[in-house]
Design a protein around this motif. Structure first.
Motif, PDB file in Angstrom:
ATOM      1  N   MET A   1       0.819  -1.193   0.000  1.00  0.00           N
ATOM      2  CA  MET A   1       0.000   0.000   0.000  1.00  0.00           C
ATOM      3  C   MET A   1       0.867   1.262   0.000  1.00  0.00           C
ATOM      4  SD  MET A   1      -3.289   0.195   0.109  1.00  0.00           S
ATOM      5  CE  MET A   1      -4.618   1.220   0.486  1.00  0.00           C
ATOM      6  N   VAL A   2       1.914   1.289   0.794  1.00  0.00           N
ATOM      7  CA  VAL A   2       2.777   2.455   0.894  1.00  0.00           C
ATOM      8  C   VAL A   2       3.875   2.410  -0.175  1.00  0.00           C
ATOM      9  CG1 VAL A   2       4.315   3.696   2.483  1.00  0.00           C
ATOM     10  CG2 VAL A   2       2.300   2.548   3.355  1.00  0.00           C
ATOM     11  N   LEU A   3       4.009   1.283  -0.860  1.00  0.00           N
ATOM     12  CA  LEU A   3       5.097   1.093  -1.808  1.00  0.00           C
ATOM     13  C   LEU A   3       5.032   2.079  -2.971  1.00  0.00           C
ATOM     14  CD1 LEU A   3       7.519  -0.611  -2.720  1.00  0.00           C
ATOM     15  CD2 LEU A   3       5.885  -2.042  -3.980  1.00  0.00           C
ATOM     16  N   TRP A   4       3.886   2.272  -3.587  1.00  0.00           N
ATOM     17  CA  TRP A   4       3.805   3.124  -4.778  1.00  0.00           C
ATOM     18  C   TRP A   4       4.062   4.601  -4.489  1.00  0.00           C
ATOM     19  CZ3 TRP A   4       4.930   1.068  -8.990  1.00  0.00           C
ATOM     20  CH2 TRP A   4       4.584  -0.250  -9.256  1.00  0.00           C
ATOM     21  N   PRO A   5       3.586   5.170  -3.401  1.00  0.00           N
ATOM     22  CA  PRO A   5       3.976   6.559  -3.110  1.00  0.00           C
ATOM     23  C   PRO A   5       5.480   6.702  -2.888  1.00  0.00           C
ATOM     24  CG  PRO A   5       2.024   6.002  -1.862  1.00  0.00           C
ATOM     25  CD  PRO A   5       2.499   4.734  -2.498  1.00  0.00           C
ATOM     26  N   VAL A   6       6.102   5.699  -2.290  1.00  0.00           N
ATOM     27  CA  VAL A   6       7.553   5.751  -2.073  1.00  0.00           C
ATOM     28  C   VAL A   6       8.280   5.658  -3.406  1.00  0.00           C
ATOM     29  CG1 VAL A   6       9.512   4.517  -1.062  1.00  0.00           C
ATOM     30  CG2 VAL A   6       7.436   4.859   0.278  1.00  0.00           C
ATOM     31  N   VAL A   7       7.825   4.774  -4.297  1.00  0.00           N
ATOM     32  CA  VAL A   7       8.427   4.643  -5.627  1.00  0.00           C
ATOM     33  C   VAL A   7       8.263   5.947  -6.406  1.00  0.00           C
ATOM     34  CG1 VAL A   7       8.230   3.447  -7.852  1.00  0.00           C
ATOM     35  CG2 VAL A   7       8.186   2.141  -5.728  1.00  0.00           C
ATOM     36  N   ALA A   8       7.107   6.543  -6.332  1.00  0.00           N
ATOM     37  CA  ALA A   8       6.877   7.807  -7.031  1.00  0.00           C
ATOM     38  C   ALA A   8       7.780   8.915  -6.475  1.00  0.00           C
ATOM     39  CB  ALA A   8       5.415   8.212  -6.898  1.00  0.00           C
ATOM     40  N   LEU A   9       7.933   8.965  -5.172  1.00  0.00           N
ATOM     41  CA  LEU A   9       8.785   9.988  -4.559  1.00  0.00           C
ATOM     42  C   LEU A   9      10.242   9.788  -4.940  1.00  0.00           C
ATOM     43  CD1 LEU A   9       9.134  12.385  -2.636  1.00  0.00           C
ATOM     44  CD2 LEU A   9       9.362  10.729  -0.769  1.00  0.00           C
ATOM     45  N   VAL A  10      10.717   8.548  -4.874  1.00  0.00           N
ATOM     46  CA  VAL A  10      12.108   8.268  -5.244  1.00  0.00           C
ATOM     47  C   VAL A  10      12.337   8.578  -6.720  1.00  0.00           C
ATOM     48  CG1 VAL A  10      13.809   6.412  -5.513  1.00  0.00           C
ATOM     49  CG2 VAL A  10      12.488   6.594  -3.404  1.00  0.00           C
ATOM     50  N   GLY A  11      11.401   8.211  -7.572  1.00  0.00           N
ATOM     51  CA  GLY A  11      11.517   8.529  -9.000  1.00  0.00           C
ATOM     52  C   GLY A  11      11.557  10.022  -9.248  1.00  0.00           C
ATOM     53  N   PHE A  12      10.716  10.758  -8.551  1.00  0.00           N
ATOM     54  CA  PHE A  12      10.706  12.209  -8.682  1.00  0.00           C
ATOM     55  C   PHE A  12      12.043  12.808  -8.264  1.00  0.00           C
ATOM     56  CE2 PHE A  12      10.051  16.370  -6.693  1.00  0.00           C
ATOM     57  CZ  PHE A  12       9.572  17.087  -7.779  1.00  0.00           C
ATOM     58  N   LEU A  13      12.578  12.343  -7.154  1.00  0.00           N
ATOM     59  CA  LEU A  13      13.855  12.868  -6.669  1.00  0.00           C
ATOM     60  C   LEU A  13      14.999  12.520  -7.629  1.00  0.00           C
ATOM     61  CD1 LEU A  13      13.525  12.157  -2.846  1.00  0.00           C
ATOM     62  CD2 LEU A  13      13.268  14.348  -4.040  1.00  0.00           C
ATOM     63  N   VAL A  14      14.983  11.320  -8.177  1.00  0.00           N
ATOM     64  CA  VAL A  14      16.019  10.925  -9.132  1.00  0.00           C
ATOM     65  C   VAL A  14      15.939  11.780 -10.385  1.00  0.00           C
ATOM     66  CG1 VAL A  14      16.753   9.056 -10.670  1.00  0.00           C
ATOM     67  CG2 VAL A  14      16.291   8.583  -8.267  1.00  0.00           C
ATOM     68  N   LEU A  15      14.750  11.967 -10.909  1.00  0.00           N
ATOM     69  CA  LEU A  15      14.603  12.790 -12.115  1.00  0.00           C
ATOM     70  C   LEU A  15      14.958  14.251 -11.852  1.00  0.00           C
ATOM     71  CD1 LEU A  15      11.387  11.286 -13.723  1.00  0.00           C
ATOM     72  CD2 LEU A  15      13.755  11.040 -14.467  1.00  0.00           C
ATOM     73  N   THR A  16      14.606  14.771 -10.692  1.00  0.00           N
ATOM     74  CA  THR A  16      14.969  16.137 -10.335  1.00  0.00           C
ATOM     75  C   THR A  16      16.489  16.283 -10.257  1.00  0.00           C
ATOM     76  OG1 THR A  16      12.914  16.410  -9.114  1.00  0.00           O
ATOM     77  CG2 THR A  16      14.689  17.946  -8.612  1.00  0.00           C
ATOM     78  N   GLY A  17      17.149  15.311  -9.650  1.00  0.00           N
ATOM     79  CA  GLY A  17      18.617  15.336  -9.590  1.00  0.00           C
ATOM     80  C   GLY A  17      19.238  15.272 -10.973  1.00  0.00           C
ATOM     81  N   LEU A  18      18.663  14.470 -11.869  1.00  0.00           N
ATOM     82  CA  LEU A  18      19.168  14.376 -13.239  1.00  0.00           C
ATOM     83  C   LEU A  18      19.030  15.707 -13.973  1.00  0.00           C
ATOM     84  CD1 LEU A  18      20.254  12.515 -15.479  1.00  0.00           C
ATOM     85  CD2 LEU A  18      17.870  12.040 -16.075  1.00  0.00           C
ATOM     86  N   VAL A  19      17.901  16.352 -13.819  1.00  0.00           N
ATOM     87  CA  VAL A  19      17.690  17.657 -14.472  1.00  0.00           C
ATOM     88  C   VAL A  19      18.668  18.693 -13.925  1.00  0.00           C
ATOM     89  CG1 VAL A  19      16.053  19.574 -14.682  1.00  0.00           C
ATOM     90  CG2 VAL A  19      15.297  17.231 -15.090  1.00  0.00           C
ATOM     91  N   ILE A  20      18.896  18.702 -12.627  1.00  0.00           N
ATOM     92  CA  ILE A  20      19.838  19.650 -12.024  1.00  0.00           C
ATOM     93  C   ILE A  20      21.251  19.383 -12.519  1.00  0.00           C
ATOM     94  CG2 ILE A  20      20.929  20.325  -9.842  1.00  0.00           C
ATOM     95  CD1 ILE A  20      18.147  19.984  -8.555  1.00  0.00           C
ATOM     96  N   ALA A  21      21.647  18.117 -12.587  1.00  0.00           N
ATOM     97  CA  ALA A  21      22.991  17.776 -13.060  1.00  0.00           C
ATOM     98  C   ALA A  21      23.181  18.183 -14.521  1.00  0.00           C
ATOM     99  CB  ALA A  21      23.235  16.284 -12.889  1.00  0.00           C
ATOM    100  N   MET A  22      22.187  17.932 -15.353  1.00  0.00           N
ATOM    101  CA  MET A  22      22.295  18.309 -16.769  1.00  0.00           C
ATOM    102  C   MET A  22      22.343  19.828 -16.920  1.00  0.00           C
ATOM    103  SD  MET A  22      19.708  15.490 -18.396  1.00  0.00           S
ATOM    104  CE  MET A  22      19.424  16.442 -19.853  1.00  0.00           C
TER     105      MET A  22
END
Length: 55
Positions: A1-22
């Motif tokens: 039940m809590v797994l998908w919000p955590v996956v979405a949050l981690v994905g968001f943070l990873v993509l945000t870090g990628l955009v900042i690095a680029m």
């Protein structure tokens, strides 16, 4: 039940870090190109040292 919000949050943070690095690397490259293309205006191009007074 809590797994998908955590996956979405981690994905968001990873993509945000990628955009900042680029963006950081692209900005650094742009600034290097601008410095190489612009003439140096910070150095004194006259024959006398900075702060010298005319006598």
């Amino acid at each position: 039940m809590v797994l998908w919000p955590v996956v979405a949050l981690v994905g968001f943070l990873v993509l945000t870090g990628l955009v900042i690095a680029m963006g950081t690397s692209t900005t650094a490259r742009y600034e290097r190109e601008q410095r190489a293309a612009a003439p140096s205006t910070t150095r004194a191009s006259a024959g006398e040292p900075v702060g010298a007074r005319a006598v």
